[in-house]
Scaffold this motif. Structure first.
Motif, PDB file in Angstrom:
ATOM      1  N   LYS A  70       0.804  -1.218   0.000  1.00  0.00           N
ATOM      2  CA  LYS A  70       0.000   0.000   0.000  1.00  0.00           C
ATOM      3  C   LYS A  70       0.842   1.276   0.000  1.00  0.00           C
ATOM      4  O   LYS A  70       0.482   2.267  -0.629  1.00  0.00           O
ATOM      5  N   GLN A  71       1.976   1.242   0.690  1.00  0.00           N
ATOM      6  CA  GLN A  71       2.833   2.431   0.773  1.00  0.00           C
ATOM      7  C   GLN A  71       3.780   2.566  -0.414  1.00  0.00           C
ATOM      8  O   GLN A  71       4.269   3.651  -0.696  1.00  0.00           O
ATOM      9  N   GLY A  72       4.071   1.444  -1.068  1.00  0.00           N
ATOM     10  CA  GLY A  72       5.039   1.484  -2.158  1.00  0.00           C
ATOM     11  C   GLY A  72       6.461   1.632  -1.659  1.00  0.00           C
ATOM     12  O   GLY A  72       7.307   2.208  -2.337  1.00  0.00           O
ATOM     13  N   SER A  73       6.731   1.103  -0.466  1.00  0.00           N
ATOM     14  CA  SER A  73       8.087   1.170   0.085  1.00  0.00           C
ATOM     15  C   SER A  73       8.370  -0.067   0.924  1.00  0.00           C
ATOM     16  O   SER A  73       7.453  -0.773   1.338  1.00  0.00           O
ATOM     17  N   ALA A  74       9.644  -0.308   1.135  1.00  0.00           N
ATOM     18  CA  ALA A  74      10.071  -1.427   1.977  1.00  0.00           C
ATOM     19  C   ALA A  74      11.282  -0.985   2.785  1.00  0.00           C
ATOM     20  O   ALA A  74      12.207  -0.378   2.239  1.00  0.00           O
ATOM     21  N   VAL A  75      11.282  -1.278   4.079  1.00  0.00           N
ATOM     22  CA  VAL A  75      12.379  -0.892   4.960  1.00  0.00           C
ATOM     23  C   VAL A  75      13.132  -2.150   5.388  1.00  0.00           C
ATOM     24  O   VAL A  75      12.543  -3.116   5.856  1.00  0.00           O
ATOM     25  N   THR A  76      14.446  -2.123   5.209  1.00  0.00           N
ATOM     26  CA  THR A  76      15.320  -3.178   5.709  1.00  0.00           C
ATOM     27  C   THR A  76      16.146  -2.562   6.828  1.00  0.00           C
ATOM     28  O   THR A  76      17.034  -1.745   6.576  1.00  0.00           O
ATOM     29  N   ALA A  77      15.829  -2.901   8.064  1.00  0.00           N
ATOM     30  CA  ALA A  77      16.530  -2.343   9.226  1.00  0.00           C
ATOM     31  C   ALA A  77      17.722  -3.218   9.587  1.00  0.00           C
ATOM     32  O   ALA A  77      17.662  -4.439   9.481  1.00  0.00           O
ATOM     33  N   VAL A  78      18.799  -2.576  10.002  1.00  0.00           N
ATOM     34  CA  VAL A  78      19.999  -3.297  10.422  1.00  0.00           C
ATOM     35  C   VAL A  78      20.465  -2.705  11.749  1.00  0.00           C
ATOM     36  O   VAL A  78      20.712  -1.508  11.848  1.00  0.00           O
ATOM     37  N   ASN A  79      20.560  -3.571  12.760  1.00  0.00           N
ATOM     38  CA  ASN A  79      21.038  -3.141  14.071  1.00  0.00           C
ATOM     39  C   ASN A  79      21.860  -4.267  14.685  1.00  0.00           C
ATOM     40  O   ASN A  79      22.265  -5.186  13.980  1.00  0.00           O
ATOM     41  N   VAL A  80      22.084  -4.212  15.973  1.00  0.00           N
ATOM     42  CA  VAL A  80      22.929  -5.203  16.635  1.00  0.00           C
ATOM     43  C   VAL A  80      22.364  -6.617  16.506  1.00  0.00           C
ATOM     44  O   VAL A  80      23.107  -7.587  16.571  1.00  0.00           O
ATOM     45  N   ALA A  81      21.071  -6.742  16.283  1.00  0.00           N
ATOM     46  CA  ALA A  81      20.487  -8.070  16.072  1.00  0.00           C
ATOM     47  C   ALA A  81      20.993  -8.691  14.773  1.00  0.00           C
ATOM     48  O   ALA A  81      21.001  -9.910  14.625  1.00  0.00           O
ATOM     49  N   HIS A  82      21.446  -7.854  13.842  1.00  0.00           N
ATOM     50  CA  HIS A  82      21.929  -8.333  12.549  1.00  0.00           C
ATOM     51  C   HIS A  82      23.454  -8.301  12.435  1.00  0.00           C
ATOM     52  O   HIS A  82      24.043  -9.116  11.740  1.00  0.00           O
ATOM     53  N   ILE A  83      24.073  -7.299  13.079  1.00  0.00           N
ATOM     54  CA  ILE A  83      25.532  -7.160  13.064  1.00  0.00           C
ATOM     55  C   ILE A  83      25.990  -7.079  14.521  1.00  0.00           C
ATOM     56  O   ILE A  83      25.873  -6.038  15.166  1.00  0.00           O
ATOM     57  N   ALA A  84      26.495  -8.173  15.038  1.00  0.00           N
ATOM     58  CA  ALA A  84      26.878  -8.237  16.454  1.00  0.00           C
ATOM     59  C   ALA A  84      27.948  -7.206  16.812  1.00  0.00           C
ATOM     60  O   ALA A  84      28.007  -6.728  17.936  1.00  0.00           O
ATOM     61  N   GLY A  85      28.768  -6.807  15.850  1.00  0.00           N
ATOM     62  CA  GLY A  85      29.823  -5.838  16.091  1.00  0.00           C
ATOM     63  C   GLY A  85      29.319  -4.429  16.329  1.00  0.00           C
ATOM     64  O   GLY A  85      30.081  -3.554  16.737  1.00  0.00           O
ATOM     65  N   LEU A  86      28.029  -4.147  16.088  1.00  0.00           N
ATOM     66  CA  LEU A  86      27.462  -2.827  16.375  1.00  0.00           C
ATOM     67  C   LEU A  86      27.151  -2.631  17.854  1.00  0.00           C
ATOM     68  O   LEU A  86      26.836  -1.528  18.277  1.00  0.00           O
ATOM     69  N   ASN A  87      27.254  -3.699  18.612  1.00  0.00           N
ATOM     70  CA  ASN A  87      26.921  -3.638  20.040  1.00  0.00           C
ATOM     71  C   ASN A  87      27.677  -2.508  20.731  1.00  0.00           C
ATOM     72  O   ASN A  87      28.873  -2.336  20.514  1.00  0.00           O
ATOM     73  N   THR A  88      26.996  -1.737  21.523  1.00  0.00           N
ATOM     74  CA  THR A  88      27.477  -0.611  22.335  1.00  0.00           C
ATOM     75  C   THR A  88      27.950   0.589  21.519  1.00  0.00           C
ATOM     76  O   THR A  88      28.399   1.575  22.099  1.00  0.00           O
ATOM     77  N   LEU A  89      27.867   0.554  20.201  1.00  0.00           N
ATOM     78  CA  LEU A  89      28.300   1.700  19.402  1.00  0.00           C
ATOM     79  C   LEU A  89      27.208   2.759  19.278  1.00  0.00           C
ATOM     80  O   LEU A  89      27.479   3.883  18.889  1.00  0.00           O
ATOM     81  N   GLY A  90      25.968   2.385  19.583  1.00  0.00           N
ATOM     82  CA  GLY A  90      24.881   3.357  19.542  1.00  0.00           C
ATOM     83  C   GLY A  90      24.484   3.764  18.140  1.00  0.00           C
ATOM     84  O   GLY A  90      24.098   4.912  17.914  1.00  0.00           O
TER      85      GLY A  90
END
Length: 178
Positions: A70-90
């Motif tokens: 309906k919106q014509g968009s798709a969001v792919t989110a990436v955070n610590v759940a996907h890249i463990a090395g992002l932990n504590t980097l905020g």
């Protein structure tokens, strides 16, 4: 003369001790240990010697999201759940794909104070792509239309109509979409 030298030496020694900093408490990285039962701000760190290349890699931002909605968009989110090395980097990031005339509805990220957006338009496929970097490990998202027109419990039609300066029938029509 010896007394002056002694006084200067004593002053120099006391000054150097007053300026001696503590070693930095920061570390270069803290790879998330998702198996740990310890609860901290983020995930507990796994042993740095156990860090692997995969802890700093995500495969998926190069792939288009499904924009046939309906919106014509798709969001792919990436955070610590996907890249463990992002932990504590905020930080976290997202790829947003837009179909022709697609949109990402007005929204806010309540736990992010700033962000950076890079936009790219592909004329061949008539698609646009935005990459957003946010200043939070979990920025959250609140879509304004959902919060106003689709809230549970619902906001009074009269209040919404007055706030948006529209007829109550328009508000009822929009709320019916939710």
């Amino acid at each position: 003369m010896a007394a002056k030298f002694f006084l200067i030496a004593l002053l120099a020694l006391s000054f150097s001790r007053a300026r001696a900093p503590d070693p930095s408490q920061l570390q270069d990285f803290c790879v998330a240990d998702r198996t740990s039962q310890v609860f901290v701000n983020g995930f507990a760190c796994k042993d740095p010697k156990a860090a692997e290349v995969e802890d700093f890699f995500f495969s998926g931002l190069h792939m288009s999201g499904n924009t046939s909605n309906k919106q014509g968009s798709a969001v792919t989110a990436v955070n610590v759940a996907h890249i463990a090395g992002l932990n504590t980097l905020g930080i976290s990031l997202a790829r947003v794909d837009y179909a022709r005339y697609g949109q990402n509805p007005p929204h806010i990220h309540p736990r992010a104070s700033e962000g950076l957006i890079h936009f790219q338009y592909n004329c061949g496929t008539k698609k646009a792509i935005a990459i957003a970097a946010l200043s939070s490990k979990n920025p959250g998202v609140i879509t304004i239309t959902n919060a106003v027109f689709g809230s549970k419990p619902s906001i009074s039609d009269d209040i919404i109509a007055k706030a948006f300066q529209v007829d109550k029938k328009i508000v009822d029509h929009i709320q019916a979409q939710f």
